[in-house]
Design a protein around this motif. Structure first.
Motif, PDB file in Angstrom:
ATOM      1  N   GLU A 296      -3.592   2.482  -6.233  1.00  0.00           N
ATOM      2  CA  GLU A 296      -3.389   1.543  -7.413  1.00  0.00           C
ATOM      3  C   GLU A 296      -1.920   0.933  -7.578  1.00  0.00           C
ATOM      4  OE1 GLU A 296      -3.464   5.017 -10.221  1.00  0.00           O
ATOM      5  OE2 GLU A 296      -5.687   5.440  -9.992  1.00  0.00           O
ATOM      6  N   ARG A 297      -0.814   1.446  -7.408  1.00  0.00           N
ATOM      7  CA  ARG A 297       0.332   0.733  -7.585  1.00  0.00           C
ATOM      8  C   ARG A 297       0.456  -0.460  -6.531  1.00  0.00           C
ATOM      9  NH1 ARG A 297       4.252   5.636  -6.005  1.00  0.00           N
ATOM     10  NH2 ARG A 297       4.565   5.344  -3.990  1.00  0.00           N
ATOM     11  N   ASN A 298      -0.203  -0.381  -5.639  1.00  0.00           N
ATOM     12  CA  ASN A 298      -0.296  -1.749  -4.369  1.00  0.00           C
ATOM     13  C   ASN A 298      -1.470  -2.451  -4.484  1.00  0.00           C
ATOM     14  OD1 ASN A 298       2.344  -1.226  -2.524  1.00  0.00           O
ATOM     15  ND2 ASN A 298       1.421   0.873  -2.971  1.00  0.00           N
ATOM     16  N   ASP A 299      -2.341  -2.196  -5.500  1.00  0.00           N
ATOM     17  CA  ASP A 299      -3.438  -2.866  -5.688  1.00  0.00           C
ATOM     18  C   ASP A 299      -4.405  -3.104  -4.458  1.00  0.00           C
ATOM     19  OD1 ASP A 299      -5.250  -4.699  -7.495  1.00  0.00           O
ATOM     20  OD2 ASP A 299      -4.345  -6.363  -6.457  1.00  0.00           O
ATOM     21  N   VAL A 300      -4.503  -1.971  -3.668  1.00  0.00           N
ATOM     22  CA  VAL A 300      -5.219  -1.661  -2.629  1.00  0.00           C
ATOM     23  C   VAL A 300      -6.765  -1.704  -2.905  1.00  0.00           C
ATOM     24  CG1 VAL A 300      -5.875  -0.367  -0.725  1.00  0.00           C
ATOM     25  CG2 VAL A 300      -3.431  -0.737  -1.212  1.00  0.00           C
ATOM     26  N   LYS A 301      -7.606  -2.528  -2.442  1.00  0.00           N
ATOM     27  CA  LYS A 301      -8.910  -2.517  -2.925  1.00  0.00           C
ATOM     28  C   LYS A 301     -10.027  -1.704  -2.051  1.00  0.00           C
ATOM     29  CE  LYS A 301      -8.272  -5.988  -5.841  1.00  0.00           C
ATOM     30  NZ  LYS A 301      -8.063  -5.559  -7.243  1.00  0.00           N
ATOM     31  N   LYS A 302      -9.587  -1.593  -0.642  1.00  0.00           N
ATOM     32  CA  LYS A 302     -10.437  -0.868   0.307  1.00  0.00           C
ATOM     33  C   LYS A 302      -9.389  -0.560   1.376  1.00  0.00           C
ATOM     34  CE  LYS A 302     -14.988  -0.779   2.592  1.00  0.00           C
ATOM     35  NZ  LYS A 302     -16.125  -1.745   3.011  1.00  0.00           N
ATOM     36  N   ALA A 303      -9.427   0.788   1.751  1.00  0.00           N
ATOM     37  CA  ALA A 303      -8.571   1.335   2.387  1.00  0.00           C
ATOM     38  C   ALA A 303      -9.285   2.427   3.380  1.00  0.00           C
ATOM     39  CB  ALA A 303      -7.388   2.007   1.978  1.00  0.00           C
ATOM     40  N   VAL A 304      -8.813   2.791   4.349  1.00  0.00           N
ATOM     41  CA  VAL A 304      -9.102   4.210   5.308  1.00  0.00           C
ATOM     42  C   VAL A 304      -7.990   4.976   5.153  1.00  0.00           C
ATOM     43  CG1 VAL A 304     -10.892   2.976   6.551  1.00  0.00           C
ATOM     44  CG2 VAL A 304      -8.782   3.322   7.502  1.00  0.00           C
ATOM     45  N   TYR A 305      -8.301   6.497   5.416  1.00  0.00           N
ATOM     46  CA  TYR A 305      -6.939   7.438   5.468  1.00  0.00           C
ATOM     47  C   TYR A 305      -7.193   7.886   6.905  1.00  0.00           C
ATOM     48  CZ  TYR A 305      -3.895  10.786   4.729  1.00  0.00           C
ATOM     49  OH  TYR A 305      -2.718  11.786   4.657  1.00  0.00           O
TER      50      TYR A 305
ATOM     51  N   GLY B 289     -11.798   8.953  -2.631  1.00  0.00           N
ATOM     52  CA  GLY B 289     -12.880   7.749  -2.330  1.00  0.00           C
ATOM     53  C   GLY B 289     -12.634   6.888  -1.187  1.00  0.00           C
ATOM     54  N   THR B 290     -12.024   7.187  -0.140  1.00  0.00           N
ATOM     55  CA  THR B 290     -11.746   6.337   0.961  1.00  0.00           C
ATOM     56  C   THR B 290     -12.466   6.987   2.575  1.00  0.00           C
ATOM     57  OG1 THR B 290      -9.731   7.707   1.612  1.00  0.00           O
ATOM     58  CG2 THR B 290      -9.379   5.851   0.070  1.00  0.00           C
ATOM     59  N   PRO B 291     -13.055   6.313   3.252  1.00  0.00           N
ATOM     60  CA  PRO B 291     -13.597   6.797   4.385  1.00  0.00           C
ATOM     61  C   PRO B 291     -12.112   7.450   5.209  1.00  0.00           C
ATOM     62  CG  PRO B 291     -14.005   4.598   4.354  1.00  0.00           C
ATOM     63  CD  PRO B 291     -12.974   4.661   3.026  1.00  0.00           C
ATOM     64  N   PHE B 292     -12.662   8.419   6.157  1.00  0.00           N
ATOM     65  CA  PHE B 292     -11.729   9.310   7.050  1.00  0.00           C
ATOM     66  C   PHE B 292     -11.689   8.991   8.328  1.00  0.00           C
ATOM     67  CE2 PHE B 292     -10.780  13.593   8.636  1.00  0.00           C
ATOM     68  CZ  PHE B 292      -9.474  13.519   8.757  1.00  0.00           C
ATOM     69  N   VAL B 293     -10.576   8.828   8.962  1.00  0.00           N
ATOM     70  CA  VAL B 293     -10.558   8.568  10.372  1.00  0.00           C
ATOM     71  C   VAL B 293      -9.792   9.985  10.874  1.00  0.00           C
ATOM     72  CG1 VAL B 293      -9.550   7.435  12.114  1.00  0.00           C
ATOM     73  CG2 VAL B 293     -10.283   6.140  10.332  1.00  0.00           C
ATOM     74  N   TYR B 294     -10.436  10.806  12.028  1.00  0.00           N
ATOM     75  CA  TYR B 294      -9.760  11.767  12.201  1.00  0.00           C
ATOM     76  C   TYR B 294      -9.083  11.528  13.497  1.00  0.00           C
ATOM     77  CZ  TYR B 294     -10.139  16.364  14.551  1.00  0.00           C
ATOM     78  OH  TYR B 294      -9.929  17.738  15.318  1.00  0.00           O
ATOM     79  N   ALA B 295      -8.044  12.206  13.513  1.00  0.00           N
ATOM     80  CA  ALA B 295      -7.203  12.190  14.512  1.00  0.00           C
ATOM     81  C   ALA B 295      -7.203  13.228  15.414  1.00  0.00           C
ATOM     82  CB  ALA B 295      -5.543  11.521  14.251  1.00  0.00           C
ATOM     83  N   ALA B 296      -8.134  13.281  16.352  1.00  0.00           N
ATOM     84  CA  ALA B 296      -8.617  14.499  17.132  1.00  0.00           C
ATOM     85  C   ALA B 296      -7.336  14.867  18.093  1.00  0.00           C
ATOM     86  CB  ALA B 296      -9.496  14.278  17.966  1.00  0.00           C
ATOM     87  N   TYR B 297      -6.488  14.141  18.123  1.00  0.00           N
ATOM     88  CA  TYR B 297      -5.235  14.595  19.104  1.00  0.00           C
ATOM     89  C   TYR B 297      -4.307  15.388  18.394  1.00  0.00           C
ATOM     90  CZ  TYR B 297      -3.500  10.449  16.618  1.00  0.00           C
ATOM     91  OH  TYR B 297      -2.794   9.504  15.685  1.00  0.00           O
TER      92      TYR B 297
END
Length: 205
Positions: free
Chosen positions: A150-159, A174-182
């Motif tokens: 919100e404070r950086n006006d991010v429209k679409k991100a992944v975590y 509400g963001t897609p999740f990238v799993y760091a399996a390492y």
């Protein structure tokens, strides 16, 4: 997608050696019983402070835990500023490449001063636009992800994170999740998975 938001422990670096040293010294200095192993610390990476207390320190009184926590945070920041943690392979190269195309952020379940120590020793602050943690806000990780967006006006991100808690936070935000399996955790559900940090280049370039 305009932004990538990262967890810290188990995603960008491994600070277990330093953290276990600081936590055990803090236990001794605060007069609390117990001796922690790296596996103990690994098991609570990514949890908020009250969850860590429930798992590792149910035997401590409120006063003992407050004294211990203050000392542990102080020692952790001091040691990490002096010796840092173990960065995952090719981390800076990948951050530099990604930062040319995306805005980068850190949201971690840590105390205030922890991310600053990561920046101070490794000199990586220039790649990140903002960061947040419950030590400053008192919010959950999902809420902190939303706050940064919100404070950086991010429209679409992944975590990008390595634990089930990270997946839960990404879902809440509400963001897609990238799993760091390492990293430290095991996650059954994810939108993307990387086996090495540098796999992000293939995924998002």
């Amino acid at each position: 997608m305009d932004s990538i938001i990262f967890d810290l422990d188990g995603t960008l670096w491994n600070s277990l050696d330093v953290v276990v040293k600081a936590w055990n010294e803090a236990l001794e200095e605060s007069g609390a019983e117990g001796n922690l192993t790296k596996e103990d610390i690994r098991g609570v990476m990514g949890l908020q402070a009250h969850e860590t207390r429930e798992k590792l320190f149910p035997h401590l009184s409120d006063e003992q835990h407050r004294t211990y926590t203050e000392k542990a945070s102080e020692l952790e920041s001091t040691y990490l500023r002096k010796q840092g943690g173990q960065l995952y392979a090719n981390l800076e190269h990948v951050l530099e490449r990604l930062s040319q195309k995306y805005r980068l952020y850190i949201v971690s379940n840590c105390q205030e001063g922890y991310i600053e120590s990561f920046y101070a020793y490794h000199g990586l602050e220039r790649y990140f636009q903002d960061f947040e943690n419950p030590g400053r806000t008192g919010l959950s990780k999902g809420e902190n992800i939303q706050l940064v967006m919100e404070r950086n006006d991010v429209k679409k991100a992944v975590y990008v994170g390595d634990t089930a808690g990270d997946h839960k936070a990404a879902k809440a935000a509400g963001t897609p999740f990238v799993y760091a399996a390492y990293g430290f955790g095991e996650v059954d559900e994810h939108d993307y998975v990387i086996e090495r940090f540098e796999d992000l280049l293939e995924l998002f370039e």
